[in-house]
Design an enzyme around this catalytic site. Structure first.
Site, PDB file in Angstrom:
ATOM      1  N   HIS A  51      17.172   6.768  26.004  1.00  0.00           N
ATOM      2  CA  HIS A  51      17.262   5.575  26.861  1.00  0.00           C
ATOM      3  C   HIS A  51      16.196   5.652  27.944  1.00  0.00           C
ATOM      4  CE1 HIS A  51      19.039   2.287  29.179  1.00  0.00           C
ATOM      5  NE2 HIS A  51      18.909   3.062  30.255  1.00  0.00           N
ATOM      6  N   ALA A 103       0.821  -1.209   0.000  1.00  0.00           N
ATOM      7  CA  ALA A 103       0.000   0.000   0.000  1.00  0.00           C
ATOM      8  C   ALA A 103       0.855   1.259   0.000  1.00  0.00           C
ATOM      9  CB  ALA A 103      -0.927  -0.008   1.217  1.00  0.00           C
TER      10      ALA A 103
END
Length: 475
Positions: free
Chosen positions: A454, A330
């Site tokens: 992080h 798509a």
């Protein structure tokens, strides 16, 4: 009297409706034709993706994943569940609601951008001077005239020889999305995207699933390391996958569907299933387009023949998406739609088929972009590889799902990233960083030097880039 437009788009799938919107944004008077209909007869634009493909399959995958988490994953978090049950009718109704919302959203966007939508089947009827005549048959019957025509008619499922789809026992992708109750035994022919995703949905809900794949290798288009990891994960989940399977007779009876097949060693086998999903590929949908009437060229496989810019052999006639060469995805169709609209406007648009991401929305998800390691070896391309597992990623440990890894391939001399492969619960989201990097022809060192937040799953991409140079920090 024909209604006159600058651009007429035949098909309102992902490529078609996006092409129409972009053409309208560029100032062209635009019409879009699509025959898709809901059960109540209302228009259902969006093509296979919205109606019987990408969108409804993800809705069912989410529902089935929630069910499996409740039954098997919540306990590790201290959450107890009793009396767990699945109401398939409610699940399917939710899926249908999601589809309808997407249909309505597309109609809204077309109206917002002043695209004239015609609900019906569009076909070439001839040419009058510089303009093409397009006939619309159906609810919005009309005759349209346009200088530019974009063909975006998509694709259709390929059936097994001698075993046509019946919508009940032998199912295509649409039928696989509408099974009214969890089958005890489900057969799937074809271990591609559709087969694996639909097999996963019904396996999670309790079906015993057998997958028969004709190719000798599992997920042959994926990197070997990813394919092996995926096959191991699916086998652990309970999917019985047989590669090298040759399908023989398929017979329907009171007991379900009997499939006779030969395994990779040449031994005859027989499987009896309640329902059989056939997902052995798709074919370009050109039936009823009127290609012969105007001399629109098709290639030897039935695709509309186009050049690198999606031009056909006819002046000002273009084709995009599943009906032309390239991956049947798509997002590929969407970008081709944008590019063609911009080319009509005189711009220098570009779509790189080599940096289009692939995603399989199983658990774990599988995603990749660029070359596989086996492709690089076959081509004799010198490369380096870096790999990092999610088993030592802090965010993955917190999620309780540490499956998979990131694998990065870079040119041995230039360090340009040549391919990135991910298998993880969130691979579909993680692959975007790799696509951006490859579009800018980045080196693995570029990813290695970028600060990644992080704790995040994306740190595995960072560590894989470091591992290309054998300097991973957390392994």
């Amino acid at each position: 009297m024909a209604d006159t437009f600058d651009v007429v788009v035949i098909g309102a799938g992902p490529g078609g409706y996006i092409a129409a919107i972009r053409a309208a944004q560029r100032g062209f008077s635009t019409a879009c034709i699509d025959p898709g209909a809901r059960a109540d007869g209302k228009p259902a634009p969006g093509g296979t993706c919205t109606n019987v493909g990408c969108i409804p399959s993800k809705a069912l995958l989410q529902s089935s994943e929630n069910f499996e988490h409740a039954g098997h994953g919540f306990a590790q978090h201290g959450i107890s569940v009793s009396g767990l049950a699945i109401d398939v009718a409610t699940m399917l109704a939710r899926k249908d609601k999601v589809v309808a919302q997407n249909n309505d959203g597309i109609l809204f966007l077309l109206k917002k951008n002043k695209v004239a939508f015609h609900h019906g089947r569009g076909s070439f009827a001839g040419r009058d001077g510089d303009a093409w005549t397009i006939k619309v048959d159906g609810a919005s019957a009309a005759t349209l005239s346009a200088r530019h025509v974009i063909v975006a008619t998509g694709s259709a499922p390929r059936a097994l020889p001698g075993a046509p789809f019946d919508g009940d026992r032998i199912l295509d992708n649409a039928g696989a999305l509408a099974i009214p109750a969890v089958p005890k035994r489900l057969g799937v022919v074809g271990a591609g995207v559709i087969g694996l995703e639909m097999g996963s949905v019904w396996r999670r809900l309790g079906a015993e699933v057998i997958v028969l794949e004709a190719l000798p290798a599992f997920l042959g288009a994926a990197d070997d390391a990813i394919a092996k990891e995926a096959q191991k994960a699916f086998a652990k989940q309970g999917l019985a996958i047989h590669t090298g399977a040759t399908i023989g007779a398929v017979r329907k009876g009171k007991g379900g569907v009997t499939v006779e097949w030969t395994d990779a060693k040449g031994a005859s086998q027989k499987s009896v299933v309640d329902r059989l999903i056939v997902s052995i590929g798709r074919v370009p949908h050109t039936e009823g387009l009127g290609a012969d009437a105007v001399g629109l060229a098709l290639d030897e496989r039935g695709f509309v023949a186009v050049d690198a810019d999606c031009r056909t052999n006819l002046p000002n006639v273009w084709a995009i998406g599943d009906v032309v060469r390239g991956p049947m995805l798509a997002h590929k169709a969407e970008e081709e739609g944008v590019a063609v609209a911009e080319r009509i406007a005189g711009q220098k648009a570009h779509v790189d088929l080599e940096t289009i991401p692939w995603v399989i929305y199983t658990a774990p998800e599988i995603a990749w972009v660029g070359k596989t390691e086996q492709e690089l070896r076959s081509a004799g391309t010198p490369y380096r590889a870096g790999q990092f597992p999610f088993s030592i990623n802090g965010r993955a440990l917190g999620h309780g799902d540490t499956s998979g890894f990131v694998k990065m391939l870079a040119h041995q001399r230039t360090d340009e990233i040549l391919g990135v492969h991910v298998i993880n619960a969130h691979a579909s989201e993680l692959i975007a960083e790799a696509v951006v990097a490859m579009e800018f022809r980045a080196a693995s060192e570029d990813i290695a030097r970028i600060v990644h937040a992080h704790p995040t799953l994306s740190e595995a991409m960072h560590e894989a880039a470091l591992a290309v140079d054998k300097r991973a920090l957390n392994m």
